[in-house]
Design a protein around this motif. Structure first.
Motif: not given
Length: 369
Positions: A205, A228, A232, A237-238, A241, A243-244, A247-248, A328, A331
């Motif tokens: 991330f 992106w 992501y 999410a971009t 880290p 927020e990534d 979001e995941t 993704v 992740k």
């Protein structure tokens, strides 16, 4: 669980039911077992403890509370640290609607075996400030800080939420989605940043120690970077880290909860009916504990195609308008392993060496957002 049987007539009820739709028996959820029990004037005994209706049942809370707790409110209601004043009737009406999503989140987290330590038991524990930006106290910023998730009740209004969704260019925006996203910030701090998972998390991330303020400024002035979609789950999410991961995490909850609903309903996609389409029978599971993320994502790919087509049959857009590409999937695999580790009671143990490489499902029918 999402479907329940009435303890009186065995009729079908749901996680937000106050009474059985078949026989009218008042019912409530027993949080430790996630089962439905009857609501009786003197309570009902379970495992030596007497359970009664939550004191907020008039606000449509259908959880039961242990009489020995010393509080008339159930665990879910006590986890709300701040809420509108009682005389703010408009905000209180919204509170009942939003609290239902909060309870759904808590039931799902518990079903995954995740630790839930309330804010009133431990500093930094999980809690909720459910406030309204339309109550005259200024704007309410949805977010997470120190274990407390803040939600703006005004977003329960469809026109308000939809206006924000369109202005921010988001394909999906719901109250439950907010709860799931913000819980990701909480669990990243609890399960990842203070454990041996942090190294792998940063590899996937990015380094969460980079300036968040700079990331916000860059994101809202420049937008998501070109290309992106190859790394992501969403544009948001971009940004950073943190927020990534959040979001995941939210999408992991979207996927596992929806697959659980389908599994409990007995939905199956049979390959012999579509031999040129399905590689195998698709049988969603109520739990993917002990299974690799690749199985969950493959099930989700085909189920999401079905759900997207069903939504379109009603004249709506895709139910799941996102694409899960290889990066993704990796992740989501990480989140899956963290959740399984936590549910086994070993969140502080060393992370695996990454020998399980997930296979990305093809991009969903809705495409990447």
């Amino acid at each position: 669980m999402h479907y329940y049987r009435c303890p009186q007539c065995s009729g079908l009820t749901y996680s937000d039911s106050l009474a059985c739709p078949s026989c009218g028996t008042e019912i409530g959820i027993h949080p430790p077992s996630q089962r439905v029990l009857p609501v009786l004037p003197d309570g009902v005994e379970r495992d030596g403890t007497r359970w009664v209706a939550c004191g907020n049942r008039d606000q449509r809370c259908n959880w039961l509370v242990d009489t020995a707790s010393g509080d008339a409110r159930c665990t879910a209601c006590r986890m709300t640290r701040r809420s509108p004043e009682p005389d703010d009737t408009l905000a209180i009406a919204k509170l009942a609607r939003v609290a239902k999503d909060k309870r759904r989140l808590l039931l799902h987290l518990a079903s995954l075996g995740l630790p839930i330590t309330p804010w009133y038991e431990q500093q930094g524990g999980l809690g909720f400030d459910l406030l309204s930006s339309r109550s005259g106290n200024g704007p309410v910023r949805i977010g997470h800080a120190g274990g407390i998730i803040t939600i703006d009740l005004a977003e329960s209004l469809d026109d308000h939420r939809e206006r924000l969704r369109v202005s921010l260019g988001e394909p999906y925006r719901t109250m439950l989605g907010h709860f799931r996203h913000e819980s990701g910030h909480y669990y990243q701090r609890v399960l990842v940043e203070t454990t041996d998972w942090i190294g792998e998390c940063r590899e996937l991330f990015g380094d969460e120690r980079v300036s968040y303020a700079d990331a916000i400024s860059r994101h809202y002035s420049q937008g998501a970077p070109q290309g992106w979609v190859q790394g992501y789950i969403s544009e948001y999410a971009t940004m950073h880290p943190w927020e990534d991961f959040a979001e995941t995490w939210a999408h992991y909850l979207h996927i596992t909860d929806t697959l659980g609903v389908l599994a409990e309903a007995g939905v199956e996609l049979l390959a012999d009916r579509h031999p040129d389409l399905l590689p195998r029978d698709i049988t969603p599971r109520t739990s993917y504990h002990g299974r690799e993320a690749r199985e969950m994502l493959q099930d989700w790919y085909w189920c999401s195609k079905l759900l997207n087509r069903a939504n379109q049959a009603m004249g709506k857009g895709d139910l799941y308008p996102f694409g899960i590409v290889a990066a993704v999937a990796r992740k989501l695999d990480f989140v899956h392993r963290v959740v399984q580790d936590a549910s086994a009671g070993s969140a502080a143990s060393a992370a695996p060496d990454g020998e399980h490489e997930p296979v990305a499902a093809p991009a969903s029918a809705g495409g990447a957002a």
